[in-house]
Design a protein around this motif. Structure first.
Motif: not given
Lengths: 414, 191
Positions: B34-36, B38, B133, B186-189
């Motif tokens: 998980a890469n976020q 923030g 998610k 946070q927003l991530g992939w």
């Protein structure tokens, strides 16, 4: 469709919920530091403790005074070891004079002048085992006494110790990221090479005398004291002489003052009111000074006083058309402290490098002729063929009457 | 700040509506990363952060280790252990998370003209929060989370004060312990 709208709305509400509490979040900072508080002792109690004691072991070494067959060796803050030096190859401790707070001394005849915190004591040392105090001059060194105008020894409080405590407070202002200030700079210490009427002091001395007047320096004050009647010293005046003064050296009716960033020369034509002749700046550093007819020799050592890194000997020409001495040459050293000059020989305490002895017949081409290492040296007096060396671990004596064969005579160590 | 978050959430849901609906595999270990990015909101200011959490997922549980960069007041690198618990079996899931580890300040060591030396020591780092998610193809997803995070910064400043000749050298170390409390969005992939 209804489901798709309500789910994002619920999620938005849920994730935004913490924002309601954002104002509740505070950063906290705790600042921990040490505070130092003074311990006071009545001056009368200190005076009562000034007395002779049996010889004691030398735990730490300070300044030195040579008079006849006696050596007076200061133990900083404690008192003075009296050493019978009738046989330089076998010195014998004869007494210890308990003088609380003592750092500096000067001798005129049988009268020893010694600082005792804010007092100057005149002590008859004709019998070191049974001294008698002739007089106290009060608040000669006012920076070592608590504030107040009283001179009554029962009312004067003297700072004799410091207690350090940990303290924690909440940070203020910008969160406490400041360059830290403070610390405590203890005043006093220092010395100078003075060939006086009755003996010799080292280059780190802060007491010196010329004729009937004794001069003492503290960090910013020059005291003038009349010692015409040795047992009855009389305070004449004090005058402001700058800042960070460390040593005083009398020569040829002049006073050479070593300070953290300068060397200044005072004229003694009017001995009760010395007048500044010149001021010569140098790197911020500790700097004892000695002089002869033509040159002044100044050692600069790296000191924490201003985070300096300069370690060198500087030689100044005193015979210039202008009144200010001019720099002739510098020589790099390791950590030079006290120094002494006798004839063409220049003795330099170079810290952990030991004692270095130079042929100074040509100031632009000093040649080291001997080095004694293995001890951390502080100050030296070259006097009548014997070099008296104060090192961290004790007192050393060297015979330099034959410059081709300078040798250790004795050492009196811890 | 609220406007920024609202826009991010709307964008997140557009992606979520377009996503494929893969079921969550259960009973198998699967690597997750998980890469976020923030936003940190604290008393002092709003700051930027980056995080990468990598570990293994089995069913609705995830455990791993994370690191990143945190620009709140003192730029720092947190190293932490991370765990997550997902809810439900659909590709779109709510989850809760918790992190705990050590925070290393990343500042230049400075020495002032007057001899003051400044050093930083590691302190605790931790955080917890909730997230959502939105599942995409092949177990990938978009993450949106909000929570609380804490970091401790220990700053020691030491000045060497006057030490003339044989006089006493007094070192005066002063310690500042900062307890920094922030909200993090946070927003991530996730892949």
């Amino acid at each position: 469709m209804k489901k798709n709208i309500s789910a994002p709305f619920c999620l938005l509400c849920l994730l935004s919920l913490p924002l309601l509490f954002s104002s509740c979040l505070k950063d906290d900072c705790r600042h921990t530091y040490k505070i130092t508080v003074p311990v006071y002792t009545k001056l009368s109690a200190l005076r009562a403790s000034l007395q002779s004691k049996a010889p004691q072991s030398i735990n730490s070494t300070g300044k030195l005074y040579i008079a006849g067959n006696r050596i007076y060796l200061n133990e900083p803050g404690k008192g003075i070891h009296v050493i019978d030096n009738s046989h330089p190859d076998h010195p014998v401790q004869t007494a210890f004079i308990n003088i609380p707070g003592n750092v500096d001394m000067y001798l005129r005849g049988n009268i020893l002048y010694a600082d005792m915190y804010c007092d100057l004591a005149a002590i008859d040392v004709s019998n070191p085992s049974g001294i008698s105090v002739k007089k106290f001059l009060t608040k000669i060194f006012p920076d070592k006494a608590a504030y107040g105008t009283s001179t009554n020894p029962d009312s004067v409080n003297v700072i004799t110790n410091w207690i350090t405590k940990d303290t924690m407070v909440s940070c203020t202002g910008n969160g406490g990221v400041y360059p830290v200030g403070g610390g405590l700079a203890m005043s006093n210490t220092g010395t100078s090479l003075t060939k006086a009427v009755s003996g010799a002091a080292g280059s780190m001395a802060r007491f010196a005398a010329v004729n009937d007047y004794m001069y003492t320096v503290s960090t910013s004050i020059l005291n003038v004291i009349n010692i015409n009647e040795a047992g009855n010293p009389l305070f004449v005046q004090n005058k402001s002489i700058g800042w960070n003064i460390e040593t005083i050296f009398p020569y040829n009716n002049k006073l050479y003052l070593g300070a953290g960033t300068s060397m200044s020369v005072y004229d003694l034509q009017n001995p009760v009111d010395p007048q500044q002749l010149s001021w010569t700046g140098h790197w911020c550093s500790g700097d004892p000074v000695v002089a002869d007819d033509n040159y002044a020799y100044v050692t600069l050592h790296a000191a924490n006083i201003c985070n300096s890194v300069v370690n060198q000997l500087e030689i100044y020409n005193l015979n210039t058309s202008s009144q200010s001495p001019t720099l002739v040459k510098t020589y790099p050293l390791t950590n030079p402290q006290g120094l002494s000059k006798d004839g063409n020989l220049l003795f330099i305490c170079d810290g952990k490098d030991g004692l270095k002895i130079f042929d100074a017949s040509t100031v632009t081409g000093l040649k080291m002729i001997k080095q004694f290492s293995g001890m951390e040296t502080y100050d030296v007096i070259a006097y009548n063929g014997i070099a008296y060396l104060v090192a961290k671990d004790g007192l050393y004596q060297y015979d330099y009457s034959n410059t081709g064969d300078i040798k250790l005579l004795s050492k009196l160590t811890k | 700040m609220i406007k920024t978050i609202a826009i991010a959430i709307q964008a997140f849901f557009i992606c979520s509506c377009l996503s494929a609906q893969n079921a969550v595999p259960s009973g198998k270990w699967k690597f997750n990363s998980a890469n976020q990015v923030g936003l940190l909101q604290g008393e002092a200011h709003t700051a930027f952060s980056l995080q990468s959490v990598n570990g293994l997922r089995r069913g609705n549980f995830f455990g791993g280790f994370g690191t990143g960069i945190d620009y709140y007041r003192y730029r720092s690198i947190p190293l932490f252990a991370a765990c997550r618990k997902y809810f439900g079996r659909s590709p779109n899931q709510f989850y809760v998370y918790g992190d705990a580890g050590i925070n290393f300040v990343w500042q230049e060591r400075s020495t002032s003209l007057y001899g003051a030396k400044e050093t930083y020591h590691p302190g605790f780092y931790g955080g917890a929060g909730i997230g959502y998610k939105a599942g995409l193809k092949n177990g990938m997803g978009i993450l949106l989370s909000a929570g609380y995070t804490y970091k401790k910064v220990i700053n020691v400043q030491q000045e060497i004060s006057s030490c003339p000749f044989m006089g006493p050298c007094i070192l005066s170390p002063e310690t500042y312990r900062y307890n920094l409390n922030r909200l993090i969005f946070q927003l991530g992939w996730l892949f």
